[in-house]
Design an enzyme around this catalytic site. Structure first.
Site, short mmCIF file in Angstrom:
data_model
loop_
_atom_site.label_atom_id
_atom_site.label_comp_id
_atom_site.label_asym_id
_atom_site.label_seq_id
_atom_site.Cartn_x
_atom_site.Cartn_y
_atom_site.Cartn_z
N ASP A 5 -0.52 5.32 -12.01
CA ASP A 5 -1.53 4.71 -12.89
C ASP A 5 -2.81 5.53 -12.97
O ASP A 5 -3.64 5.29 -13.84
CB ASP A 5 -1.82 3.28 -12.46
CG ASP A 5 -2.26 3.17 -11.01
OD1 ASP A 5 -2.05 4.13 -10.23
OD2 ASP A 5 -2.81 2.12 -10.64
N HIS A 6 -3.00 6.47 -12.08
CA HIS A 6 -4.19 7.34 -12.08
C HIS A 6 -4.09 8.29 -10.90
O HIS A 6 -3.37 8.01 -9.94
CB HIS A 6 -5.49 6.53 -11.96
CG HIS A 6 -5.44 5.51 -10.86
ND1 HIS A 6 -5.60 5.83 -9.53
CD2 HIS A 6 -5.21 4.16 -10.88
CE1 HIS A 6 -5.47 4.74 -8.80
NE2 HIS A 6 -5.22 3.71 -9.59
N SER B 241 -6.87 0.26 -11.09
CA SER B 241 -5.48 -0.17 -11.23
C SER B 241 -5.34 -1.37 -12.15
O SER B 241 -4.30 -1.56 -12.78
CB SER B 241 -4.89 -0.52 -9.86
OG SER B 241 -4.91 0.61 -9.03
N ASP C 78 1.21 4.20 -6.95
CA ASP C 78 -0.19 3.96 -7.33
C ASP C 78 -1.12 5.05 -6.80
O ASP C 78 -1.06 5.40 -5.63
CB ASP C 78 -0.62 2.59 -6.82
CG ASP C 78 -1.86 2.08 -7.54
OD1 ASP C 78 -2.92 2.70 -7.41
OD2 ASP C 78 -1.75 1.06 -8.23
N HIS D 259 -7.56 6.96 -1.10
CA HIS D 259 -8.93 6.49 -0.88
C HIS D 259 -9.39 6.83 0.54
O HIS D 259 -10.58 7.06 0.77
CB HIS D 259 -9.01 4.97 -1.05
CG HIS D 259 -9.08 4.51 -2.48
ND1 HIS D 259 -10.10 4.87 -3.33
CD2 HIS D 259 -8.26 3.71 -3.20
CE1 HIS D 259 -9.90 4.30 -4.52
NE2 HIS D 259 -8.79 3.61 -4.47
N ASP E 246 -2.04 4.96 -3.05
CA ASP E 246 -3.43 4.88 -3.52
C ASP E 246 -4.40 4.67 -2.36
O ASP E 246 -5.44 5.32 -2.28
CB ASP E 246 -3.53 3.72 -4.52
CG ASP E 246 -4.93 3.53 -5.05
OD1 ASP E 246 -5.44 4.44 -5.73
OD2 ASP E 246 -5.53 2.47 -4.78
N THR F 157 -1.82 -3.93 -9.79
CA THR F 157 -0.71 -3.31 -10.52
C THR F 157 0.41 -4.31 -10.86
O THR F 157 0.78 -4.43 -12.03
CB THR F 157 -0.18 -2.08 -9.76
OG1 THR F 157 -1.28 -1.16 -9.61
CG2 THR F 157 0.94 -1.40 -10.49
N GLU G 182 6.07 -1.10 -7.28
CA GLU G 182 4.87 -0.30 -6.99
C GLU G 182 4.85 0.19 -5.54
O GLU G 182 4.99 -0.60 -4.60
CB GLU G 182 3.60 -1.14 -7.22
CG GLU G 182 2.34 -0.30 -6.98
CD GLU G 182 1.08 -1.12 -6.67
OE1 GLU G 182 -0.02 -0.60 -6.90
OE2 GLU G 182 1.18 -2.26 -6.18
ZN LIG Z 1 -4.13 2.17 -8.98
#
Ligand SMILES: [Zn+2]
Length: 515
Positions: free
Chosen positions: A335-336, A109, A59, A297, A293, A162, A288
């Site tokens: 996912d990004h 997400s 993620d 952040h 992710d 997710t 996941e």
């Molecule tokens: Zn995500």
């Protein structure tokens, strides 16, 4: 320890490792002696359908993350990554997803997983619900109806966006207590964090979901020992190993209690596969690596590379499974992007980039733990943190000795004094720390939020040809359902029509859950 820069000989060894498995297992059966193979330079045989599908998501994994995890793997454990070996293998399909959501070029997400899970773009913060509250049927429910078994494995709360995108349906992704109920009977294997959404003493409604799952035939596991040391892997399994998200790998590696009590993503993936594999009609498993992710952040370079390696180990478990179960499609993606970390050229002719990067190996804690330790210094009477104290904590936990001025800047934030940060995204503790540590470890960040980049996708096994080009995120649903002989089509909403709902959605605490 030295970084093995551009270590292609090692890559070939790794490549052989994967390729050997492919030749004997996956390749032998999936690509075999089909006449089509001769005309397909990548060895792909179009038109075959997999019995099992493993869909793996690191993620928030910007492209810089696997690029850094490869040399970091060599640095800290003397071996590279499956990601690189797969990327370098011509028989693996490589493509991209355009992950835009219905409300933004930058997805969260929830909308990202929903696009794969329902074939429809939804607003950020929604899970398989259109802006007019039309509910969509998630791919997990469709797979289950078609007789397949379904599993979700993650390092976040199991009710997080997710995993939920494959099996739940809620307008607000923050309603994790509802998602926890929705999984019951619809997902066979659930492994991750999130005790707070299942335990009676944490839930506002006082429901004991652990009890309800047990009554429905699930084996409930709450520690690594309980998960790993059972003689027979149960068919229905709920394993929840932490109150919230599972810890960052870097924090777990440095804490004996967490090592003992919390399974790794690779261990959970192995157990999930053991549980799902006996299914005669196959399975759909989503795995996941969710804290990649969170590390992005937090602009936390050491945490992100450690969690990417943990994800990569889980990819290794999936590849191992495919050797014995060649009718399996493995898709590995993200996912990004998030904050797009990259190792900068440092020093004259970039001559110090490598030594900067090697400092990441000295880190012993996530930035979250560092912040916690600094806060503790304030004590009961909320003393100021001194520059010397900040220097000591950061030296011992991040392995980096700050310059005096930077240490003072960090210390001042604990008394509410912030520097004039021109990039507004970085006007916070993690943004500041990311930049200051970046002067030493060389890793820079665009901000502290998701990005719009197309995301890389690797696929191997029957059906892999669906993932070999740039695809729209919703195409994944069409491909995966088609490969499972499912014909369901969910309703969609055009961006034009969605616009009339956008203002109302924004008022509904729109960004509150978009972490
Ligand atoms: Zn995500």
């Amino acid at each position: 320890m030295m970084i093995q820069q551009g270590d292609w000989s090692r890559r070939e060894v790794l490549g052989l490792g994967v390729a050997a498995g492919v030749t004997m297992g996956v390749g032998g059966a999936a690509w075999g002696d089909s006449a089509a193979q001769a005309s397909m330079p990548t060895g792909v045989v179009a038109g075959r359908k997999p019995k099992n599908i493993i869909f793996m998501v690191s993620d928030g994994m910007s492209m810089g993350v696997p690029s850094l995890a490869e040399p970091f793997g060599h640095l800290v454990r003397g071996r590279g990554t499956h990601w690189m070996a797969l990327s370098a293998d011509a028989r693996v399909s490589r493509g991209y997803f355009d992950m835009a959501s219905l409300s933004s070029l930058v997805t969260d997400s929830a909308a990202a997983s929903s696009s794969w899970g329902s074939g429809s773009r939804v607003f950020n913060h929604c899970i398989n619900v259109l802006p007019d509250k039309t509910e969509l049927t998630p791919i997990g429910a469709l797979a289950k109806s078609a007789g397949r078994r379904v599993g979700l494995v993650t390092t976040t709360t199991i009710t997080h966006a997710t995993p939920a995108g494959f099996a739940a349906c809620v307008y607000n992704r923050g309603d994790q207590h509802i998602i926890a109920e929705q999984y019951l009977g619809k997902v066979d294997v659930l492994l991750g964090g999130g005790v707070e959404y299942f335990a009676a003493d944490h839930r506002a409604d006082g429901k004991d979901l652990f009890n309800e799952y047990e009554r429905a035939g699930y084996a409930v596991r709450k520690t690594r020992d309980e998960l790993m040391h059972t003689s027979r892997v149960p068919e229905r399994l709920l394993g929840v190993f932490h109150r919230g998200h599972l810890p960052y790998t870097i924090d777990q590696n440095n804490d004996e209690t967490l090592k003992r009590d919390v399974p790794t993503l690779a261990e959970m993936t192995r157990i999930a596969l053991d549980s799902l594999a006996p299914s005669s009609k196959g399975f759909l498993l989503q795995v996941e690596g969710g804290r990649v992710d969170h590390a992005a952040h937090a602009n936390d370079a050491a945490a992100i590379v450690w969690d990417q390696l943990a994800f990569d180990d889980a990819v290794g478990v999936a590849l191992e499974f495919m050797r014995g179960n060649p009718e399996t499609l493995l898709v590995v993606t993200t996912d990004h992007g998030n904050a797009n970390p990259g190792l900068n050229g440092m020093g004259p002719n970039y001559s110090t980039s490598n030594e900067c990067f090697e400092r990441l190996a000295e880190a012993k804690a996530s930035v979250g733990v560092i912040r916690h330790e600094l806060r503790k210094l304030r004590g009961e009477d909320e003393d100021a943190v001194t520059a010397d104290e900040a220097t000591d904590v950061i030296r011992s936990l991040a392995g980096i000795t700050l310059e005096k001025g930077d240490a003072q800047t960090i210390a001042n934030t604990f008394s509410g004094t912030w520097p004039n940060e021109l990039n507004h995204q970085h006007r916070n503790f993690v943004g500041l720390m990311g930049q200051i540590l970046g002067n030493h470890n060389g890793v820079g960040w665009t901000g502290v939020s998701h990005t719009a980049d197309w995301v890389p996708t690797l696929a191997i096994g029957p059906g892999q040809e669906h993932f070999g080009t740039l695809r729209r995120n919703t195409d994944a649903f069409v491909s995966l359902t088609g490969l499972m002989d499912i014909t369901h089509v969910n309703p969609k909403m055009s961006p034009e029509k969605a616009r009339q709902y956008a203002a109302a959605a924004r008022e509904e605490d729109y960004f509150a859950h978009c972490a």
